[in-house]
Design an enzyme around this catalytic site. Sequence first.
Site, PDB file in Angstrom:
ATOM      1  N   SER A 193      32.372  47.561  -9.172  1.00  0.00           N
ATOM      2  CA  SER A 193      33.257  47.399 -10.358  1.00  0.00           C
ATOM      3  C   SER A 193      33.090  48.186 -11.518  1.00  0.00           C
ATOM      4  O   SER A 193      31.948  48.768 -11.709  1.00  0.00           O
ATOM      5  CB  SER A 193      33.094  45.935 -10.757  1.00  0.00           C
ATOM      6  OG  SER A 193      33.270  45.501 -12.110  1.00  0.00           O
ATOM      7  N   ASP A 202      38.685  44.415 -11.970  1.00  0.00           N
ATOM      8  CA  ASP A 202      38.589  43.033 -12.462  1.00  0.00           C
ATOM      9  C   ASP A 202      39.827  43.074 -13.461  1.00  0.00           C
ATOM     10  O   ASP A 202      39.667  43.459 -14.453  1.00  0.00           O
ATOM     11  CB  ASP A 202      37.167  42.820 -13.120  1.00  0.00           C
ATOM     12  CG  ASP A 202      36.088  42.685 -12.029  1.00  0.00           C
ATOM     13  OD1 ASP A 202      36.192  41.868 -11.388  1.00  0.00           O
ATOM     14  OD2 ASP A 202      35.193  43.699 -12.200  1.00  0.00           O
ATOM     15  N   ASP A 232      30.048  38.481  -5.859  1.00  0.00           N
ATOM     16  CA  ASP A 232      30.428  38.984  -7.196  1.00  0.00           C
ATOM     17  C   ASP A 232      29.722  38.307  -8.303  1.00  0.00           C
ATOM     18  O   ASP A 232      30.109  37.184  -8.678  1.00  0.00           O
ATOM     19  CB  ASP A 232      31.905  39.129  -7.127  1.00  0.00           C
ATOM     20  CG  ASP A 232      32.466  39.821  -8.312  1.00  0.00           C
ATOM     21  OD1 ASP A 232      31.686  40.609  -8.907  1.00  0.00           O
ATOM     22  OD2 ASP A 232      33.627  39.903  -8.800  1.00  0.00           O
TER      23      ASP A 232
HETATM   24  C1  DX5 Z   1      33.142  39.139 -13.457  1.00  0.00           C
HETATM   25  C2  DX5 Z   1      33.786  40.328 -12.407  1.00  0.00           C
HETATM   26  C3  DX5 Z   1      32.521  40.915 -11.861  1.00  0.00           C
HETATM   27  C4  DX5 Z   1      31.683  41.960 -12.602  1.00  0.00           C
HETATM   28  C5  DX5 Z   1      30.548  42.151 -12.098  1.00  0.00           C
HETATM   29  O1  DX5 Z   1      34.100  38.309 -14.070  1.00  0.00           O
HETATM   30  O2  DX5 Z   1      34.362  39.563 -11.490  1.00  0.00           O
HETATM   31  O3  DX5 Z   1      33.154  41.598 -10.746  1.00  0.00           O
HETATM   32  O4  DX5 Z   1      32.287  42.990 -13.126  1.00  0.00           O
HETATM   33  O5  DX5 Z   1      29.716  42.429 -12.821  1.00  0.00           O
HETATM   34  P1  DX5 Z   1      27.718  42.812 -12.741  1.00  0.00           P
HETATM   35  O6  DX5 Z   1      27.771  43.259 -11.268  1.00  0.00           O
HETATM   36  O7  DX5 Z   1      27.381  43.404 -13.968  1.00  0.00           O
HETATM   37  O8  DX5 Z   1      27.570  41.147 -12.728  1.00  0.00           O
HETATM   38 ZN    ZN Z   2      35.096  40.637  -9.649  1.00  0.00          ZN
END
Ligand code: DX5
Ligand code: ZN
Length: 216
Positions: A10, A37, A173
């Site tokens: 992401s 996202d 995720d």
């Molecule tokens: C949160 C998103 C995730 C996020 C993950 O709403 O859906 O995809 O970007 O980020 P990390 O890996 O930093 O938790």
């Molecule tokens: Zn996500």
Amino acid sequence: MNRKIHVSVSILAEDFSILGENLKTIENAGGDSIHLDVIDGVFAPNITFGPVVIKGISKLCALPLHAHLMIKYPEKYLEDFIDAGCSQIYFHLESEGKPQNIINKIHGRKAKCGIVLNPDTSVDTVIPYLEKIDSILIMCVHPGFSGQEFIPEVLSKIEKIRENYPKLDIAVDGGINDETIDSVLNSGANVIIANSYVFSSKDRAKAVRRLKGLNE
Ligand code: DX5
Ligand code: ZN
């Protein structure tokens, strides 16, 4: 069972003035896809980007693009994301609309369909759809932002689904890093989505290998 692990990176919290460089970073590090996202400020408390930006991303990057729609009305917009170059659409079971109609619409456009469950949503709600979709995404944080702390209570959901669906893609995720990866892999997840862990690592290729459960 020895499953092949797919790592989807992401870019939610990254610097969009160097978007092209960041996409190259993911390709060079061995990421398997880009996790996009999409947040509308209504379904979750943040506003990100939409199909226009994703169309630009599709020209900058050879990896498959997966859209994670954190929007109130996914059915209304999902085709725009497929037109923009996304080969997989994840929609939330908590959003508006009839899940079966949304699944049909995504499959009708030859894209893959994933259903997302928020941390507080029970697995039972998704069981009627599990035979009809390509993957289930278990949120390990509340949707909205990168860099949040992993919620360990979600592990039992992964285990419950894996027990009954040995071949289904189970994605996770939020909050996935060096410390939490082993527990999600052991529970049966095989699609690993991560942002801050990969980008904050000095050696991003090593971080991706770690997420795949590979030792040095
Ligand atoms: C949160 C998103 C995730 C996020 C993950 O709403 O859906 O995809 O970007 O980020 P990390 O890996 O930093 O938790
Ligand atoms: Zn996500």
